[in-house]
Design a protein around this motif. Sequence first.
Motif, PDB file in Angstrom:
ATOM      1  N   GLN A 178       0.845  -1.199   0.000  1.00  0.00           N
ATOM      2  CA  GLN A 178       0.000   0.000   0.000  1.00  0.00           C
ATOM      3  C   GLN A 178       0.879   1.248   0.000  1.00  0.00           C
ATOM      4  OE1 GLN A 178      -3.524   0.070   2.592  1.00  0.00           O
ATOM      5  NE2 GLN A 178      -2.804  -1.871   3.435  1.00  0.00           N
ATOM      6  N   PRO A 179       0.689   2.134  -0.993  1.00  0.00           N
ATOM      7  CA  PRO A 179       1.542   3.320  -1.059  1.00  0.00           C
ATOM      8  C   PRO A 179       1.407   4.184   0.204  1.00  0.00           C
ATOM      9  CG  PRO A 179      -0.220   3.401  -2.733  1.00  0.00           C
ATOM     10  CD  PRO A 179      -0.321   2.089  -2.059  1.00  0.00           C
ATOM     11  N   GLY A 180       2.514   4.696   0.677  1.00  0.00           N
ATOM     12  CA  GLY A 180       2.492   5.615   1.811  1.00  0.00           C
ATOM     13  C   GLY A 180       2.422   4.934   3.166  1.00  0.00           C
ATOM     14  N   LEU A 181       2.447   3.594   3.200  1.00  0.00           N
ATOM     15  CA  LEU A 181       2.393   2.905   4.486  1.00  0.00           C
ATOM     16  C   LEU A 181       3.572   1.946   4.602  1.00  0.00           C
ATOM     17  CD1 LEU A 181      -1.404   1.994   4.637  1.00  0.00           C
ATOM     18  CD2 LEU A 181      -0.265   3.863   5.817  1.00  0.00           C
ATOM     19  N   GLY A 182       4.098   1.789   5.804  1.00  0.00           N
ATOM     20  CA  GLY A 182       5.150   0.806   6.006  1.00  0.00           C
ATOM     21  C   GLY A 182       6.468   1.419   6.400  1.00  0.00           C
ATOM     22  N   ASN A 187       2.375   6.928   9.504  1.00  0.00           N
ATOM     23  CA  ASN A 187       1.183   6.119   9.768  1.00  0.00           C
ATOM     24  C   ASN A 187       1.353   4.690   9.275  1.00  0.00           C
ATOM     25  OD1 ASN A 187       0.031   8.357  10.787  1.00  0.00           O
ATOM     26  ND2 ASN A 187      -1.710   8.405   9.370  1.00  0.00           N
ATOM     27  N   ASN A 188       0.486   3.835   9.791  1.00  0.00           N
ATOM     28  CA  ASN A 188       0.523   2.450   9.354  1.00  0.00           C
ATOM     29  C   ASN A 188      -0.848   1.800   9.555  1.00  0.00           C
ATOM     30  OD1 ASN A 188       1.919   0.386   8.160  1.00  0.00           O
ATOM     31  ND2 ASN A 188       3.343   0.070   9.847  1.00  0.00           N
ATOM     32  N   VAL A 189      -1.091   0.766   8.769  1.00  0.00           N
ATOM     33  CA  VAL A 189      -2.265  -0.089   8.990  1.00  0.00           C
ATOM     34  C   VAL A 189      -1.734  -1.461   9.327  1.00  0.00           C
ATOM     35  CG1 VAL A 189      -4.265  -1.200   7.923  1.00  0.00           C
ATOM     36  CG2 VAL A 189      -3.725   1.176   7.368  1.00  0.00           C
ATOM     37  N   VAL A 190      -2.088  -1.988  10.482  1.00  0.00           N
ATOM     38  CA  VAL A 190      -1.573  -3.307  10.872  1.00  0.00           C
ATOM     39  C   VAL A 190      -2.716  -4.267  11.200  1.00  0.00           C
ATOM     40  CG1 VAL A 190       0.614  -2.399  11.756  1.00  0.00           C
ATOM     41  CG2 VAL A 190      -1.312  -2.711  13.329  1.00  0.00           C
ATOM     42  N   THR A 191      -2.445  -5.537  11.001  1.00  0.00           N
ATOM     43  CA  THR A 191      -3.371  -6.602  11.379  1.00  0.00           C
ATOM     44  C   THR A 191      -2.710  -7.428  12.471  1.00  0.00           C
ATOM     45  OG1 THR A 191      -4.264  -6.648   9.141  1.00  0.00           O
ATOM     46  CG2 THR A 191      -4.701  -8.572  10.521  1.00  0.00           C
ATOM     47  N   LEU A 192      -3.431  -7.655  13.555  1.00  0.00           N
ATOM     48  CA  LEU A 192      -2.880  -8.407  14.683  1.00  0.00           C
ATOM     49  C   LEU A 192      -3.333  -9.853  14.610  1.00  0.00           C
ATOM     50  CD1 LEU A 192      -3.541  -5.829  17.545  1.00  0.00           C
ATOM     51  CD2 LEU A 192      -1.619  -5.983  15.946  1.00  0.00           C
ATOM     52  N   GLN A 205      -3.448   4.603  11.611  1.00  0.00           N
ATOM     53  CA  GLN A 205      -3.110   5.545  12.672  1.00  0.00           C
ATOM     54  C   GLN A 205      -1.589   5.684  12.747  1.00  0.00           C
ATOM     55  OE1 GLN A 205      -4.357   3.817  16.496  1.00  0.00           O
ATOM     56  NE2 GLN A 205      -4.334   1.814  15.531  1.00  0.00           N
ATOM     57  N   SER A 206      -1.127   6.609  13.565  1.00  0.00           N
ATOM     58  CA  SER A 206       0.315   6.836  13.668  1.00  0.00           C
ATOM     59  C   SER A 206       0.988   5.630  14.313  1.00  0.00           C
ATOM     60  CB  SER A 206       0.585   8.081  14.506  1.00  0.00           C
ATOM     61  OG  SER A 206       0.235   7.828  15.850  1.00  0.00           O
ATOM     62  N   LYS A 207       2.296   5.491  14.064  1.00  0.00           N
ATOM     63  CA  LYS A 207       3.053   4.400  14.679  1.00  0.00           C
ATOM     64  C   LYS A 207       3.064   4.544  16.206  1.00  0.00           C
ATOM     65  CE  LYS A 207       5.804   3.220  10.642  1.00  0.00           C
ATOM     66  NZ  LYS A 207       7.086   3.287   9.914  1.00  0.00           N
ATOM     67  N   THR A 208       2.994   5.776  16.678  1.00  0.00           N
ATOM     68  CA  THR A 208       2.924   6.023  18.124  1.00  0.00           C
ATOM     69  C   THR A 208       1.631   5.447  18.697  1.00  0.00           C
ATOM     70  OG1 THR A 208       3.965   8.112  17.596  1.00  0.00           O
ATOM     71  CG2 THR A 208       3.220   7.829  19.861  1.00  0.00           C
ATOM     72  N   ALA A 209       0.521   5.711  18.007  1.00  0.00           N
ATOM     73  CA  ALA A 209      -0.776   5.207  18.483  1.00  0.00           C
ATOM     74  C   ALA A 209      -0.815   3.681  18.411  1.00  0.00           C
ATOM     75  CB  ALA A 209      -1.904   5.819  17.660  1.00  0.00           C
ATOM     76  N   ILE A 210      -0.235   3.122  17.338  1.00  0.00           N
ATOM     77  CA  ILE A 210      -0.193   1.662  17.206  1.00  0.00           C
ATOM     78  C   ILE A 210       0.630   1.064  18.352  1.00  0.00           C
ATOM     79  CG2 ILE A 210       0.696  -0.245  15.804  1.00  0.00           C
ATOM     80  CD1 ILE A 210      -0.061   1.451  13.320  1.00  0.00           C
TER      81      ILE A 210
END
Length: 223
Positions: A178-182, A187-192, A205-210
Amino acid sequence: VFFGANPGKLANKTVVVTAGGTREAIDPVRYIGNHSSGKTGYAIAQAAVNQGAHVILITTVDRPAPALVTVKHVVSALDMLAALKDVYAQADVVVMAAAVADYRLSQPAEQKMKKTSKTSGLHLDLVQNPDILAQLGQMKTHQFLVGFAAETQDVLTNASKKLQQKRLDLLVANDVSQPGLGFATTNNVVTLLEPGKKPKTLPEQSKTAIARELIDLISERLG
Ligand code: CTP
Ligand code: CA
């Protein structure tokens, strides 16, 4: 002693976090590396300190560490493995946010390599690095083990294999196609993924929030 203050959800816990990309020497002045910024690992170290944990940060990057964190600098995957083995027995949680190189040179040159004849190519002979997390998984006594997986395809399939094969308690997967993530983004989108549970995707959300969410989840699981 802070009378009346909230001791934090991870008081009396030791959290070991790895951060950054490993550097595998080619010769005394060159290395094979990757684009990991260490942001996620540093954010997790900060979130864990905020919850009262004793944090040991094993890092390849030179950015300032959060206050109260014990920092150990390492360079290569083999260094990182050795540093982790030193502290593993005292760890309650290990968060492997580092981007460990899968390969290293079979034999780094002792002297700076010289160019040879004008146009000939260069072949480097690589051997596989040990899988640090898998080794920690094998050695597990009481530790809560957290891994990361950056995938460009079949994210859930690949991630659940890693969860099982490395004997993890939690795997944080992200789709780096996904462009702009990683890598090196804010910011990032993660799956747990957790053993025996349905995968859960967190909103962007931001890496801080994650990091805060991860530390909350880990402290819940430690009970
Ligand atoms: N990891 C590790 N030791 C290695 C390689 C990876 O401990 N030699 C850890 C990473 O820190 C990460 C997790 O394993 O937490 C997954 O890393 P990843 O590169 O996604 O998986 P690999 O097992 O290396 O598989 P591949 O690169 O082939 O997808
Ligand atoms: Ca890898």
